[in-house]
Design an enzyme around this catalytic site. Structure first.
Site, PDB file in Angstrom:
ATOM      1  N   GLY A   1       0.808  -1.215   0.000  1.00 42.40           N
ATOM      2  CA  GLY A   1       0.000   0.000   0.000  1.00 42.40           C
ATOM      3  C   GLY A   1       0.842   1.266   0.000  1.00 42.40           C
ATOM      4  CB  CYS A   2       3.716   2.276   2.082  1.00 41.18           C
ATOM      5  SG  CYS A   2       2.833   2.143   3.653  1.00 41.18           S
ATOM      6  CB  THR A   3       5.207   0.381  -2.776  1.00 45.40           C
ATOM      7  OG1 THR A   3       6.160  -0.033  -1.786  1.00 45.40           O
ATOM      8  CG2 THR A   3       5.894   0.488  -4.129  1.00 45.40           C
TER       9      THR A   3
ATOM     10  CB  ALA B   1       5.599   6.161  -2.389  1.00 44.41           C
TER      11      ALA B   1
END
Length: 155
Positions: A44-46, A49
């Site tokens: 999710g964070c990738t 970003a």
């Protein structure tokens, strides 16, 4: 307590990837998209970003600065940034003070287990340093586009 729209954005000075320092108040005069995310190099964070990375030309057109914040170390941020060619600052909040100021260090629950972690949240700060809009418990799909529209709507 979370920072809400209409309040002054709490200032901070912290280390970023590349061994630099970032002071939020130094960015006054342009909109800032300050987004908090749980951990570098997770799915999710990738996705989040990379979404901001891909939309940077559009954020640049409206003179907005994107800044990511997590509790990862500067070294982890350096690897994450290099792996995904991220071109905006990633702030290292290892002691959690920035998360606490913004109210993003919260109790979470996974499979009935409670633990403390970063709530995925985004704060749109206008050029005067006032929080214009807040997104809590962000769902990644469509989020970057929604933030961009909000930035375009700033006076």
């Amino acid at each position: 307590m979370s920072v809400e729209a209409g309040e002054k954005a709490p200032d901070f000075s912290a280390a970023t990837d590349g061994g630099k320092k970032l002071k939020l108040s130094d960015l006054r005069g342009k909109p800032v998209v300050l987004y908090f995310y749980p951990k570098d190099d997770t799915s999710g964070c990738t996705a989040e970003a990379c979404g901001f990375r891909d939309a940077l030309p559009d954020f640049s057109k409206v003179k907005a600065q994107v800044v990511g914040v997590s509790k990862d170390s500067v070294a982890r941020h350096d690897k994450f940034r290099a792996k995904y060619d991220l071109t905006f600052p990633l702030v290292s909040d290892e002691d959690g003070k920035i998360c606490e100021k913004y109210g993003t260090w919260v109790e979470k629950s996974l499979y009935g287990r409670k633990y403390m972690g970063i709530e995925r949240a985004t704060f749109l700060i206008d050029k005067t340093g006032t929080v214009a809009k807040v997104w809590h418990k962000v769902k990644v799909p469509g989020h970057v586009a929604e933030v961009l529209e909000a930035v375009k709507g700033l006076k």
